[in-house]
Motif scaffolding. Sequence first.
Motif, PDB file in Angstrom:
ATOM      1  N   MET B  41      60.194  35.502  39.963  1.00  0.00           N
ATOM      2  CA  MET B  41      59.040  34.774  40.380  1.00  0.00           C
ATOM      3  C   MET B  41      57.631  35.353  40.160  1.00  0.00           C
ATOM      4  SD  MET B  41      60.305  33.980  44.282  1.00  0.00           S
ATOM      5  CE  MET B  41      59.226  32.514  44.344  1.00  0.00           C
ATOM      6  N   GLY B  42      57.696  36.352  39.233  1.00  0.00           N
ATOM      7  CA  GLY B  42      56.332  36.858  38.754  1.00  0.00           C
ATOM      8  C   GLY B  42      55.478  37.563  39.812  1.00  0.00           C
ATOM      9  N   LEU B  43      54.421  37.807  39.781  1.00  0.00           N
ATOM     10  CA  LEU B  43      53.434  38.514  40.681  1.00  0.00           C
ATOM     11  C   LEU B  43      52.902  37.262  41.229  1.00  0.00           C
ATOM     12  CD1 LEU B  43      53.517  40.889  38.441  1.00  0.00           C
ATOM     13  CD2 LEU B  43      51.517  41.533  39.783  1.00  0.00           C
ATOM     14  N   ARG B  44      52.682  37.275  42.784  1.00  0.00           N
ATOM     15  CA  ARG B  44      52.067  36.337  43.686  1.00  0.00           C
ATOM     16  C   ARG B  44      51.041  37.176  44.321  1.00  0.00           C
ATOM     17  NH1 ARG B  44      56.586  33.121  46.784  1.00  0.00           N
ATOM     18  NH2 ARG B  44      57.322  35.522  46.713  1.00  0.00           N
ATOM     19  N   LEU B  45      49.882  36.551  44.458  1.00  0.00           N
ATOM     20  CA  LEU B  45      48.649  37.033  45.253  1.00  0.00           C
ATOM     21  C   LEU B  45      48.916  36.803  46.764  1.00  0.00           C
ATOM     22  CD1 LEU B  45      45.784  38.253  44.754  1.00  0.00           C
ATOM     23  CD2 LEU B  45      45.080  35.733  44.769  1.00  0.00           C
ATOM     24  N   ILE B  46      48.634  37.762  47.190  1.00  0.00           N
ATOM     25  CA  ILE B  46      48.700  37.859  48.718  1.00  0.00           C
ATOM     26  C   ILE B  46      47.335  37.630  49.677  1.00  0.00           C
ATOM     27  CG2 ILE B  46      49.396  39.089  51.096  1.00  0.00           C
ATOM     28  CD1 ILE B  46      51.506  40.840  48.998  1.00  0.00           C
ATOM     29  N   HIS B  47      46.624  38.658  49.168  1.00  0.00           N
ATOM     30  CA  HIS B  47      45.308  38.714  49.773  1.00  0.00           C
ATOM     31  C   HIS B  47      44.260  39.206  48.600  1.00  0.00           C
ATOM     32  CE1 HIS B  47      45.461  37.143  53.870  1.00  0.00           C
ATOM     33  NE2 HIS B  47      46.680  37.846  53.994  1.00  0.00           N
ATOM     34  N   TYR B  48      43.000  38.963  48.659  1.00  0.00           N
ATOM     35  CA  TYR B  48      42.183  39.764  47.802  1.00  0.00           C
ATOM     36  C   TYR B  48      40.806  39.790  48.263  1.00  0.00           C
ATOM     37  CZ  TYR B  48      39.993  35.094  46.683  1.00  0.00           C
ATOM     38  OH  TYR B  48      39.720  33.848  47.020  1.00  0.00           O
ATOM     39  N   SER B  49      39.907  40.812  47.780  1.00  0.00           N
ATOM     40  CA  SER B  49      38.553  41.005  48.103  1.00  0.00           C
ATOM     41  C   SER B  49      37.443  40.883  47.139  1.00  0.00           C
ATOM     42  CB  SER B  49      38.565  42.190  49.137  1.00  0.00           C
ATOM     43  OG  SER B  49      37.089  42.842  49.329  1.00  0.00           O
ATOM     44  N   VAL B  50      36.358  40.475  47.398  1.00  0.00           N
ATOM     45  CA  VAL B  50      35.268  40.433  46.455  1.00  0.00           C
ATOM     46  C   VAL B  50      34.222  41.761  46.700  1.00  0.00           C
ATOM     47  CG1 VAL B  50      35.932  38.078  45.633  1.00  0.00           C
ATOM     48  CG2 VAL B  50      33.976  38.597  47.438  1.00  0.00           C
ATOM     49  N   GLY B  51      34.525  42.129  47.663  1.00  0.00           N
ATOM     50  CA  GLY B  51      33.537  43.315  47.940  1.00  0.00           C
ATOM     51  C   GLY B  51      33.853  43.644  49.458  1.00  0.00           C
TER      52      GLY B  51
END
Lengths: 113, 115
Positions: B41-51
């Motif tokens: 399934m490859g890498l899947r994004l869970i959460h992210y932060s821009v700062g």
Amino acid sequence: KQEVTQIPAALSVPEGENLVLNCSFTDSAIYNLQWFRQDPGKGLTSLLLIQSSQREQTSGRLNASLDKSSGRSTLYIAASQPGDSATYLCAVEIGAGANNLFFGTGTRLTVIP
Amino acid sequence: NAGVTQTPKFQVLKTGQSMTLQCAQDMNHEYMSWYRQDPGMGLRLIHYSVGAGITDQGEVPNGYNVSRSTTEDFPLRLLSAAPSQTSVYFCASTPQGLGGLGEQYFGPGTRLTVT
């Protein structure tokens, strides 16, 4: 949604051979494309980053090309070595931000001494 | 620079338990992300932060919480572990590039098993 495909899933070559790994994507409006290497049980290491305005990037024995119009990128490895054995992943960014970054499932490369 | 560090390297949880996966970077990068990697399934994004103070959901956020109180740290919290959360978790950071993300730097990963 952007689909990123890497074929083949696995590849074995004898040491010293030049080889090409393929990455294709469905949406040609990309910001950049990045190639990574992943060793077993390890994280991803960035190899090359190609901006959308560029056609290729080179680092040592590695050369990555980008053809946005056809939705394809290739990673060329010259004079392969057993130490090149790893999984190679490409990732395409279609808009600014981590939520617009899409990864392929990778090609597992084995270089046979 | 230590780059991106993650702890623990391995963890086994029972269904229903909670835990926090730690991630830290010393490169002063604004962007940080959490991914899970599953076979096929490859890498899947869970959460992210821009700062610091800003987080957002990725593709597969359910069952996970994040916070970003400092530029350096971006912990991922599993609220009530389920077997479907068995995976390898990677944290990544990146400086803001021109016209998009810059080069991504990944941590070594946390291998989580939920029984």
